[in-house]
Scaffold this motif. Structure first.
Motif, PDB file in Angstrom:
ATOM      1  N   ILE A   8     -12.703 -13.921 -22.219  1.00 48.88           N
ATOM      2  CA  ILE A   8     -13.187 -15.302 -22.847  1.00 48.88           C
ATOM      3  C   ILE A   8     -14.376 -14.431 -22.601  1.00 48.88           C
ATOM      4  CG2 ILE A   8     -13.561 -16.990 -22.716  1.00 48.88           C
ATOM      5  CD1 ILE A   8     -11.782 -17.692 -21.177  1.00 48.88           C
ATOM      6  N   PRO A  10     -17.039 -16.345 -25.753  1.00 48.78           N
ATOM      7  CA  PRO A  10     -17.673 -17.648 -26.336  1.00 48.78           C
ATOM      8  C   PRO A  10     -18.524 -16.193 -27.220  1.00 48.78           C
ATOM      9  CG  PRO A  10     -17.963 -18.203 -24.594  1.00 48.78           C
ATOM     10  CD  PRO A  10     -17.609 -16.397 -23.990  1.00 48.78           C
ATOM     11  N   ALA A  25      -9.759 -19.820 -28.551  1.00 48.93           N
ATOM     12  CA  ALA A  25      -9.786 -20.688 -27.111  1.00 48.93           C
ATOM     13  C   ALA A  25      -8.544 -20.727 -26.346  1.00 48.93           C
ATOM     14  CB  ALA A  25     -10.564 -21.475 -27.696  1.00 48.93           C
ATOM     15  N   LEU A  29      -6.931 -19.484 -22.706  1.00 49.61           N
ATOM     16  CA  LEU A  29      -7.413 -20.801 -21.990  1.00 49.61           C
ATOM     17  C   LEU A  29      -5.984 -21.223 -21.514  1.00 49.61           C
ATOM     18  CD1 LEU A  29      -9.824 -23.194 -23.458  1.00 49.61           C
ATOM     19  CD2 LEU A  29     -10.226 -21.654 -20.287  1.00 49.61           C
ATOM     20  N   LEU A  46     -14.749 -25.201 -25.693  1.00 45.57           N
ATOM     21  CA  LEU A  46     -14.660 -23.155 -25.728  1.00 45.57           C
ATOM     22  C   LEU A  46     -14.717 -22.869 -27.034  1.00 45.57           C
ATOM     23  CD1 LEU A  46     -14.743 -19.789 -24.272  1.00 45.57           C
ATOM     24  CD2 LEU A  46     -12.522 -20.208 -24.499  1.00 45.57           C
TER      25      LEU A  46
END
Length: 199
Positions: A8, A10, A25, A29, A46
């Motif tokens: 991940i 951002p 996102a 997740l 996110l």
């Protein structure tokens, strides 16, 4: 050709349009934590978005889950399409290529298992649209493998397709539960032997 998401980041998600940010996102997740544990708030955060924006694009979390899984099935199907283009008229090489694709994911750091199998475990309702989507995908994938086995003139092609499917699906579970090491290497050795190819 791996479909396992990258770590991940951002800043990478922030560069996408709003709808794609939300899907990206959610995918990160869902892969990392599973469907049930991930909240809409976490996805929105996110994605650098808001719950209102998320619900503008996806009426419910279930709709978002279905879209994520739909896109994931397309990615897996695209692997077989790419192998067909790369190795036209060579069904055994295409079968090996798909096994290599699965094996490569098994060896990736942080491998958390087959996203479809993991999702099915969280979708107990047999009529859930996302569950039916996964089942249809797995059936289509098996049929494509069976067609390749037939094109390769393998004896009892349907049996071979069943064995290959069991091997690849089983390898994903073993890699996830750490039952043995070098699962991808072992998978390729067995698949190659079954297809009569020397590795």
């Amino acid at each position: 050709m791996s479909v396992v998401p990258r770590p991940i980041r951002p800043e990478r998600i922030a560069q996408l349009p709003p709808r794609e940010r939300i899907i990206d996102a959610a995918q990160a997740l869902f892969f990392e934590q599973g469907i049930s544990r991930v909240t809409v708030d976490a996805i929105a955060a996110l994605a650098g978005s808001t719950k209102m924006t998320l619900y503008r694009h996806f009426e419910t979390k279930d709709v978002l889950v279905q879209e994520w899984l739909r896109l994931l099935t397309e990615q897996y199907s695209a692997v077989l399409d790419e192998l067909s283009s790369q190795w036209p008229g060579q069904p055994v090489r295409q079968l090996l290529g798909f096994a290599e694709f699965i094996a490569a994911d098994l060896a990736s750091s942080g491998y958390r298992g087959c996203p479809f199998t993991n999702s099915l475990a969280e979708l107990p309702d047999p009529l859930h649209p996302a569950r039916r989507l996964i089942e249809s995908h797995k059936q289509r994938q098996f049929q494509r493998l069976a067609t390749l086995c037939k094109e390769a003139d393998l004896p009892c092609p349907m049996d071979v397709a069943q064995e290959l499917t069991l091997l690849m699906e089983g390898a994903q579970v073993v890699a996830q539960n750490k039952g043995m090491d070098e699962v991808g290497v072992r998978l390729m050795r067995i698949v190659s032997k079954r297809l009569g190819v020397t590795v």
